[in-house]
Design a protein around this motif. Structure first.
Motif, short mmCIF file in Angstrom:
data_model
loop_
_atom_site.label_atom_id
_atom_site.label_comp_id
_atom_site.label_asym_id
_atom_site.label_seq_id
_atom_site.Cartn_x
_atom_site.Cartn_y
_atom_site.Cartn_z
N SER A 1 -4.75 -43.56 1.11
CA SER A 1 -5.09 -43.57 2.59
C SER A 1 -6.25 -44.41 3.05
CB SER A 1 -5.03 -42.09 3.10
OG SER A 1 -6.28 -41.32 2.43
N SER A 2 -7.21 -44.52 1.78
CA SER A 2 -8.21 -45.30 1.70
C SER A 2 -8.76 -45.89 0.45
CB SER A 2 -9.46 -44.46 2.56
OG SER A 2 -10.13 -43.65 1.70
N VAL B 1 -8.46 -42.41 -2.10
CA VAL B 1 -8.10 -40.87 -1.67
C VAL B 1 -6.49 -41.11 -1.46
CG1 VAL B 1 -8.48 -39.28 0.05
CG2 VAL B 1 -10.48 -40.59 -0.74
N GLY C 1 -2.48 -37.24 1.57
CA GLY C 1 -2.50 -36.01 1.46
C GLY C 1 -3.59 -35.37 0.75
N ASP C 2 -4.52 -36.08 0.19
CA ASP C 2 -5.62 -35.46 -0.51
C ASP C 2 -7.06 -35.76 0.02
OD1 ASP C 2 -6.31 -35.57 -4.16
OD2 ASP C 2 -7.24 -34.30 -2.78
N TYR C 3 -8.20 -35.20 -0.34
CA TYR C 3 -9.37 -35.37 0.08
C TYR C 3 -10.44 -36.08 -0.67
CZ TYR C 3 -9.77 -30.99 -2.04
OH TYR C 3 -9.69 -30.24 -3.00
N LYS C 4 -10.15 -35.89 -2.08
CA LYS C 4 -11.29 -36.31 -2.92
C LYS C 4 -11.01 -37.84 -3.54
CE LYS C 4 -8.91 -33.94 -6.67
NZ LYS C 4 -7.75 -33.22 -6.17
N LEU C 5 -12.06 -38.32 -3.89
CA LEU C 5 -12.19 -39.76 -4.47
C LEU C 5 -11.81 -39.36 -5.72
CD1 LEU C 5 -15.30 -41.91 -3.23
CD2 LEU C 5 -12.86 -42.19 -2.92
N SER C 6 -10.76 -40.45 -6.16
CA SER C 6 -10.48 -40.52 -7.73
C SER C 6 -11.16 -42.17 -8.07
CB SER C 6 -8.94 -40.55 -8.02
OG SER C 6 -8.69 -39.33 -7.57
N PHE C 7 -11.79 -42.21 -9.18
CA PHE C 7 -12.23 -43.52 -9.35
C PHE C 7 -11.56 -44.08 -10.77
CE2 PHE C 7 -16.39 -44.05 -7.66
CZ PHE C 7 -16.55 -42.73 -6.83
N PHE D 1 -19.87 -33.10 -2.91
CA PHE D 1 -18.80 -33.41 -4.13
C PHE D 1 -19.81 -33.33 -5.50
CE2 PHE D 1 -14.81 -34.53 -2.12
CZ PHE D 1 -15.33 -35.06 -0.86
N TYR E 1 -19.47 -34.73 -9.41
CA TYR E 1 -18.72 -35.65 -10.19
C TYR E 1 -19.51 -35.74 -11.73
CZ TYR E 1 -15.74 -37.61 -6.70
OH TYR E 1 -14.67 -37.84 -5.65
N LYS F 1 -12.30 -37.61 4.46
CA LYS F 1 -11.60 -38.30 3.57
C LYS F 1 -12.11 -39.67 3.65
CE LYS F 1 -7.04 -37.92 4.85
NZ LYS F 1 -5.82 -37.30 4.39
#
Lengths: 111, 114
Positions: A30-31, A92, A95-101, B33, B35, B99
């Motif tokens: 989504s972003s 993101v 449907g999720d909200y947390k950042l994955s790097f 958050f 990390y 988000k």
């Protein structure tokens, strides 16, 4: 398995050259964001893209979000030593909200 | 404050010792958050707060890790009985809303367990 795959892992170029960093995934986002991190510091946000096909420019940096919102690229024109750092893409998923790097690309620009 | 503040910047702990890492987010930021970043890697998600509510702690590596944000502002990440594999940089980030907003990261706490 990393959700976001970045390539290359390392990049060393001469001042004035151009470079491109890629960020790929099989997931839809989504972003998607790009950060730059310097040693001993936290990541600093460069840009956020949210629309498929979107292109954003920030001085000599051009960011592109893929049409399907699964991939992105960062292009630097006429790189300078001040561009040296760890470049991280982060997203993101829908449907999720947390950042994955991603694991990051270490860029070194030699004077 | 103007940015996200983390303390201490560096922490050396003997194996088995308990540690507490503090995060002061930007005033008014709803989301917070934590990390964990290993050397040469991207940050890995640990836990997420919306105000004082811990909505997601799925990234915490073990039950030795505990986080709280009792009044919806300052947050503390506590690690009990530290192990060598806990050595990493712990980053805190805050965001004003949801988000699609960029997160502001602190400079992190570098934890070394000896």
């Amino acid at each position: 398995t990393q959700l976001l795959e970045q390539s290359p892992q390392f990049l060393s170029i001469q001042e004035g050259e151009n470079l491109t960093v890629y960020c790929n995934s099989s997931s839809v986002f989504s972003s998607l964001q790009w950060y730059r991190q310097e040693p001993g510091e936290g990541p600093v946000l460069l840009v956020t893209v949210v629309t498929g096909g979107e292109v954003k420019k920030l001085k000599r940096l051009t960011f592109q979000f893929g049409d399907a919102r699964k991939d992105s690229s960062l292009h630097i024109t006429a790189a300078q030593p001040g561009d040296t750092g760890l470049y991280l893409c982060a997203g993101v998923t829908v449907g999720d909200y947390k950042l994955s790097f991603g694991a990051g690309t270490t860029v070194t620009v030699r004077a | 404050g103007a940015g996200v503040s983390q303390s201490p910047r560096y922490k050396v702990a003997k194996r088995g010792q308990d540690v507490a890492l503090r995060c002061d987010p930007i005033s008014g930021h709803v989301s917070l958050f934590w990390y964990q970043q290993a050397l040469g890697q991207g940050p890995e998600f640990l836990t997420y707060f919306q105000n004082e509510a811990q909505l997601d702690k799925s990234g915490l590596p073990s039950d030795r890790f505990f986080a709280e944000r009792p009044e919806g502002s300052v947050s503390t990440l506590k690690i009990q009985r530290t192990q060598q594999e806990d050595s990493a940089v712990y980053l805190c980030a805050s965001s004003p809303r949801d988000k699609n907003y960029g997160y502001t990261f602190g400079s992190g706490t570098r934890l070394t367990v000896v």
